[in-house]
Scaffold this motif. Structure first.
Motif, short mmCIF file in Angstrom:
data_model
loop_
_atom_site.label_atom_id
_atom_site.label_comp_id
_atom_site.label_asym_id
_atom_site.label_seq_id
_atom_site.Cartn_x
_atom_site.Cartn_y
_atom_site.Cartn_z
N GLU A 122 0.76 -1.23 0.10
CA GLU A 122 0.04 0.16 -0.04
C GLU A 122 0.91 1.25 0.03
OE1 GLU A 122 -4.23 -0.73 2.33
OE2 GLU A 122 -2.25 -1.10 3.71
N ARG A 123 0.29 2.19 -0.61
CA ARG A 123 1.15 3.83 -0.50
C ARG A 123 2.19 3.80 -1.62
NH1 ARG A 123 -1.33 6.46 3.66
NH2 ARG A 123 -2.20 5.26 5.36
N LYS A 124 2.65 2.63 -2.13
CA LYS A 124 3.90 2.61 -3.05
C LYS A 124 3.33 2.97 -4.41
CE LYS A 124 7.95 0.24 -4.29
NZ LYS A 124 8.77 -1.23 -4.15
N VAL A 125 3.94 4.22 -4.93
CA VAL A 125 3.81 4.31 -6.21
C VAL A 125 4.11 3.40 -7.47
CG1 VAL A 125 3.87 6.32 -8.20
CG2 VAL A 125 3.57 7.02 -5.53
N SER A 126 3.30 3.33 -8.33
CA SER A 126 3.69 2.19 -9.36
C SER A 126 4.94 2.80 -10.03
CB SER A 126 2.62 2.15 -10.39
OG SER A 126 2.01 3.30 -10.93
N GLU A 127 5.53 1.82 -10.91
CA GLU A 127 6.87 2.27 -11.60
C GLU A 127 6.69 3.38 -12.55
OE1 GLU A 127 8.91 -0.71 -13.07
OE2 GLU A 127 9.42 -1.81 -11.24
N ASP A 128 5.36 3.49 -13.31
CA ASP A 128 5.15 4.47 -14.17
C ASP A 128 4.64 5.82 -13.69
OD1 ASP A 128 2.70 3.76 -13.46
OD2 ASP A 128 2.05 2.78 -15.39
N GLY A 129 4.30 5.55 -12.33
CA GLY A 129 3.99 6.95 -11.69
C GLY A 129 2.57 7.18 -11.69
N ASN A 130 1.87 6.33 -12.41
CA ASN A 130 0.59 6.42 -12.68
C ASN A 130 -0.70 6.17 -11.52
OD1 ASN A 130 0.09 7.42 -15.21
ND2 ASN A 130 0.64 5.36 -16.08
N PHE A 131 -0.20 5.30 -10.53
CA PHE A 131 -1.09 4.69 -9.94
C PHE A 131 -0.38 4.34 -8.38
CE2 PHE A 131 -2.97 3.00 -13.49
CZ PHE A 131 -4.12 3.47 -13.44
N SER A 132 -1.19 4.55 -7.21
CA SER A 132 -0.97 4.32 -5.86
C SER A 132 -2.43 3.84 -5.33
CB SER A 132 -0.08 4.86 -4.92
OG SER A 132 -0.87 6.27 -4.96
N TRP A 133 -2.05 2.86 -4.17
CA TRP A 133 -3.59 2.40 -3.69
C TRP A 133 -3.36 2.20 -2.31
CZ3 TRP A 133 -4.40 -2.19 -1.23
CH2 TRP A 133 -3.19 -3.06 -1.07
N LEU A 134 -4.63 1.94 -1.42
CA LEU A 134 -4.73 1.85 -0.12
C LEU A 134 -6.03 1.46 0.14
CD1 LEU A 134 -3.56 2.77 2.76
CD2 LEU A 134 -4.74 4.87 2.38
N GLU A 135 -5.93 0.51 1.05
CA GLU A 135 -7.39 -0.09 1.72
C GLU A 135 -7.82 0.99 2.91
OE1 GLU A 135 -9.26 -3.73 3.89
OE2 GLU A 135 -7.12 -3.90 3.30
N VAL A 136 -9.19 1.35 2.77
CA VAL A 136 -9.50 2.05 3.63
C VAL A 136 -10.94 1.65 4.21
CG1 VAL A 136 -8.52 4.28 2.53
CG2 VAL A 136 -10.80 3.63 1.67
N GLU A 137 -11.34 2.34 5.32
CA GLU A 137 -12.89 2.17 5.65
C GLU A 137 -13.79 2.63 5.11
OE1 GLU A 137 -12.86 0.16 8.06
OE2 GLU A 137 -10.75 -0.23 8.22
N CYS A 138 -14.98 2.38 5.42
CA CYS A 138 -16.25 2.64 4.63
C CYS A 138 -16.44 4.17 3.91
CB CYS A 138 -17.31 2.64 5.64
SG CYS A 138 -19.07 2.71 4.57
N LEU A 139 -16.51 3.99 2.72
CA LEU A 139 -16.55 5.12 1.94
C LEU A 139 -18.07 5.56 1.46
CD1 LEU A 139 -13.50 4.49 -0.81
CD2 LEU A 139 -13.76 6.37 0.96
N GLY A 140 -18.91 4.86 2.23
CA GLY A 140 -20.41 5.25 2.11
C GLY A 140 -21.32 4.87 0.86
N ALA A 141 -20.63 4.04 0.02
CA ALA A 141 -21.47 3.18 -1.21
C ALA A 141 -21.79 1.94 -0.94
CB ALA A 141 -20.65 3.65 -2.26
N CYS A 142 -22.28 1.48 0.18
CA CYS A 142 -22.28 0.20 0.41
C CYS A 142 -23.33 -0.67 -0.45
CB CYS A 142 -22.88 -0.02 1.94
SG CYS A 142 -21.82 0.61 3.44
N ALA A 143 -24.40 -0.11 -0.94
CA ALA A 143 -25.36 -0.58 -1.77
C ALA A 143 -24.82 -0.88 -3.14
CB ALA A 143 -26.54 0.33 -1.84
N ASN A 144 -23.43 -0.24 -3.43
CA ASN A 144 -22.85 -0.68 -4.56
C ASN A 144 -21.59 -1.25 -4.66
OD1 ASN A 144 -24.83 1.85 -4.77
ND2 ASN A 144 -24.10 2.05 -6.97
N ALA A 145 -21.43 -1.88 -3.56
CA ALA A 145 -20.29 -2.74 -3.40
C ALA A 145 -19.88 -3.85 -4.31
CB ALA A 145 -20.43 -3.37 -1.98
N PRO A 146 -18.81 -4.31 -4.65
CA PRO A 146 -17.49 -3.46 -4.04
C PRO A 146 -17.28 -2.22 -4.84
CG PRO A 146 -16.84 -5.03 -5.43
CD PRO A 146 -18.10 -5.31 -5.40
N MET A 147 -16.42 -1.10 -4.29
CA MET A 147 -16.07 0.14 -4.94
C MET A 147 -14.81 0.59 -4.57
SD MET A 147 -16.33 2.73 -2.32
CE MET A 147 -16.80 3.99 -3.22
N VAL A 148 -14.54 1.56 -5.26
CA VAL A 148 -13.14 2.20 -5.00
C VAL A 148 -13.51 3.73 -5.38
CG1 VAL A 148 -11.79 0.43 -5.77
CG2 VAL A 148 -12.09 2.08 -7.41
#
Length: 220
Positions: A122-148
């Motif tokens: 988590e938190r490590k930027v991809s080699e091309d600099g385009n992406f990084s990611w993190l698992e977080v707690e509820c983002l409030g879209a439970c009816a549309n799970a899974p989501m990012v």
């Protein structure tokens, strides 16, 4: 969830931009003069936007000085909320909801793809600099799970295939659909409303289904 740590390499200076200063003045004006510290969360958000979506320590100090707060208090806020990044992030920062509804709907598969395609950590930027990611707690879209959440947008009703396609489209610069990634528009049932159909008898098109439920439960 990973431990929040400041970046090892830190800029030596930070100053509010003219636009950030204007927004800071508006934020502080919303609170009584002796409660200007209440603006700490929205001000940190504005400062983070100014600094490529992450908060160096000098930016945290700048917020503390502006609000008249001890620096450690601002640091505590910045480390408590996952919306604040204390390390550089990718051009597209992906927050994967891992709370129970998303987990039951398959968020683990989304995380697996993040690990294999972006970074095992988590938190490590991809080699091309385009992406990084993190698992977080509820983002409030439970009816549309899974989501990012990617930067400021929600992408919902995902599976590994649709998530991989979404990443491909983003990298290629193609227009992407924000929101549900299946056939529905919002949070309505994908196959249409069905809950009350059993209470609508044939030939009773004008029947109030809610009233019919009440009749079945209580005597009038």
């Amino acid at each position: 969830m990973s431990v929040v740590r400041p970046a090892k390499i830190q800029p030596k200076e930070f100053a509010f931009s003219e636009e950030t200063l204007k927004q800071a003045e508006k934020l502080v004006a919303k609170y009584p003069a002796d409660r200007r510290r209440s603006a700490v969360i929205p001000l940190l958000w504005v400062v983070q936007k100014q600094h490529e979506n992450w908060l160096p320590l000098v930016a945290i100090k700048a917020v503390a000085d502006y609000l008249g707060m001890p620096e450690i208090r601002v640091f505590e806020v910045a480390t408590f909320y996952s919306m604040f990044n204390l390390q550089p992030v990718g051009k597209y920062f992906i927050q994967v909801c891992g709370t129970t509804p998303c987990m039951l709907a398959g968020s683990d598969e989304i995380i697996k793809l993040c690990k294999s395609r972006i970074s095992p950590e988590e938190r490590k930027v991809s080699e091309d600099g385009n992406f990084s990611w993190l698992e977080v707690e509820c983002l409030g879209a439970c009816a549309n799970a899974p989501m990012v959440q990617i930067n400021d947008d929600y992408f919902e009703d995902l599976d590994q295939e649709s998530f991989a396609r979404l990443l491909d489209d983003i990298v290629a610069g193609r227009k992407v659909k924000v929101g549900p990634q299946n056939t529905r528009f919002s949070s309505e049932p994908e196959d249409g409303p069905t809950v009350l159909e059993a209470y609508v008898k044939e030939g009773e098109e004008g029947l109030n289904a809610t009233a019919k439920i009440a009749e079945s439960e209580w005597e009038f």
